[in-house]
Write an enzyme that holds these catalytic residues in place. Structure first.
Site, PDB file in Angstrom:
ATOM      1  N   ARG A  40      28.734  50.763  43.171  1.00  0.00           N
ATOM      2  CA  ARG A  40      28.652  49.348  43.550  1.00  0.00           C
ATOM      3  C   ARG A  40      27.667  49.120  44.696  1.00  0.00           C
ATOM      4  NH1 ARG A  40      31.865  45.189  46.602  1.00  0.00           N
ATOM      5  NH2 ARG A  40      31.940  43.325  45.287  1.00  0.00           N
ATOM      6  N   ALA A  73      28.529  39.321  44.399  1.00  0.00           N
ATOM      7  CA  ALA A  73      29.269  40.393  43.742  1.00  0.00           C
ATOM      8  C   ALA A  73      30.739  40.058  43.920  1.00  0.00           C
ATOM      9  CB  ALA A  73      28.934  41.740  44.371  1.00  0.00           C
ATOM     10  N   SER A  74      31.429  39.822  42.837  1.00  0.00           N
ATOM     11  CA  SER A  74      32.807  39.346  42.912  1.00  0.00           C
ATOM     12  C   SER A  74      33.726  40.361  43.580  1.00  0.00           C
ATOM     13  CB  SER A  74      33.337  39.029  41.512  1.00  0.00           C
ATOM     14  OG  SER A  74      32.583  38.013  40.900  1.00  0.00           O
ATOM     15  N   VAL A  75      34.841  39.875  44.073  1.00  0.00           N
ATOM     16  CA  VAL A  75      35.859  40.734  44.680  1.00  0.00           C
ATOM     17  C   VAL A  75      36.268  41.823  43.673  1.00  0.00           C
ATOM     18  CG1 VAL A  75      38.189  40.775  45.647  1.00  0.00           C
ATOM     19  CG2 VAL A  75      36.709  38.801  46.059  1.00  0.00           C
ATOM     20  N   PRO A  76      36.252  43.097  44.060  1.00  0.00           N
ATOM     21  CA  PRO A  76      36.582  44.163  43.114  1.00  0.00           C
ATOM     22  C   PRO A  76      37.936  43.994  42.423  1.00  0.00           C
ATOM     23  CG  PRO A  76      35.512  45.106  45.018  1.00  0.00           C
ATOM     24  CD  PRO A  76      35.729  43.648  45.334  1.00  0.00           C
TER      25      PRO A  76
END
Length: 404
Positions: A40, A73-76
């Site tokens: 990531r 980048a969205s929250v994992p």
């Protein structure tokens, strides 16, 4: 002197997955392996390593001039949740709308394998260029990246077995239906009545049927303007958000908050870690007057408007009156859990009745806190007599039907 050795990306990635598993956000073994493998940090190079692998942090990668997030980048934890809703299999053809950093497309490419095909599209050429570079650099260059309006999908590799949106949508345009195979699955952060839920739809021959519903929040998709908003107080401190099919007039509501406040408390209590977002979901599925209210700090501090969550709480509107969801802390003895009671405040000619309707919704939710409504989507123009029983919400391209 600090002699602490910084954690490696591999160690941080493993720790992120471990935290997601411990929190109950990650249970699918294949998705777990993907998140333990795809780097990531290489998709968010400007972020510190610790932030890149924070399980509860979204990394903003592009903002508008006023600071509004345009891409991230969205929250994992949300990434894991949506991948599990999508149920990707080896060899699938997948269309992703909202390229973001390219990280989600890399996870999809890992899950579908060499025999599959992933296409990711975005309307912003800066976003697609960055995503394409990151995908190539991390070994996922086989992902097809296209700059185009996501509402049009992409016919290049259609029909798709899976279609997923990583941007918030208000509607479900016809091209998505046309490009998704019957039996395929669509996962979309869909907005209605002021709330956003990630819905996992299965494509039937003539409609979409939701098989899972989860709370989420996303940067909205460009070009879908079905949600309206307007302030309802002279100072502009309180804002209502409503859908295009709702007869809400903020001008008519302009004096509502100056009326005496009616209270309706339910007797239903929650602890400090209990979720109560299901109240909104139930209201949105049963009461056509449901919308969203937001109050800024001036409104809250002055007592003008005090919703349970100031920036986003459900409300009911009818003509010149409104009511909104509220919460109050209850006294507690030493050593006991702090409890809060759920209820509502009403203003205007029928504000008391509206507050009572919210109170009744809270009590109904309390009997079945984990239940979810049925949700189906049907093409616009589908006659009423061909729809299942339930509350109908008309959007531009679809008719949503919700039932309890």
């Amino acid at each position: 002197m600090d002699t602490t050795t910084p954690a490696s990306p591999d160690a941080l990635r493993r720790a992120m997955a471990d935290r997601l598993i411990a929190a109950g956000s990650l249970s699918d073994v294949r998705v777990e392996q993907a998140m333990r493998t795809v780097p990531r940090h290489d998709f968010v190079p400007a972020a510190p390593l610790e932030e890149a692998y924070d399980a509860d942090l979204a990394v903003i990668t592009k903002r508008a001039e006023d600071g509004t997030p345009l891409s991230c980048a969205s929250v994992p934890s949300v990434v894991a949740m949506m991948l599990q809703q999508l149920d990707v299999r080896t060899g699938h053809h997948i269309l992703e709308i909202g390229a973001g950093t390219g990280y989600n497309a890399a996870l999809l490419a890992y899950l579908t394998g060499e025999d599959g095909q992933v296409t990711t599209v975005d309307i912003d050429p800066d976003v697609t260029a960055q995503a394409a570079r990151a995908l190539e650099a991390t070994g996922y260059g086989r992902v097809h990246v296209a700059t185009r309006d996501g509402a049009l999908g992409d016919t290049t590799h259609a029909p798709y077995d899976r279609l997923v949106l990583t941007v918030g949508a208000w509607d479900l345009p016809q091209p998505w239906w046309d490009q998704l195979a019957v039996g395929g699955r669509l996962v979309v952060p869909l907005r209605w009545r002021g709330q956003t839920r990630s819905l996992a739809f299965v494509r039937e021959k003539d409609h979409l049927r939701a098989v899972d519903i989860e709370l989420c929040g996303f940067v909205p998709m460009v070009g879908q303007d079905g949600e309206h908003h307007g302030t309802i107080d002279p100072g502009g401190h309180v804002t209502l958000y409503w859908d295009a099919d709702q007869p809400v007039d903020p001008t008519t509501l302009g004096g509502a908050l100056t009326h005496p406040k009616s209270e309706a408390w339910s007797g239903v209590t929650v602890g400090p870690y209990d979720s109560f977002d299901g109240v909104w979901l139930r209201m949105a599925a049963t009461d056509p007057g449901t919308c969203r209210i937001a109050a800024d700090s001036t409104a809250v501090d002055s007592g003008l408007c005090t919703p349970a969550i100031p920036v986003r709480s459900p409300a009911l509107v009818e003509g010149d009156s409104l009511a909104y969801f509220a919460v109050r802390r209850l006294p507690s003895a030493d050593g006991t859990e702090r409890r809060s009671e759920l209820g509502s405040y009403g203003h205007g000619r029928v504000g008391q009745q509206l507050a009572g309707r919210i109170r009744d919704q809270i009590r109904a939710w309390d009997h079945r806190r984990t239940s979810q409504p049925t949700v189906t989507a049907h093409p616009a123009g589908t006659p009423d007599d061909q729809l299942p029983e339930g509350l109908v919400i008309d959007k531009t391209a679809v008719r949503l039907v919700l039932g309890i």
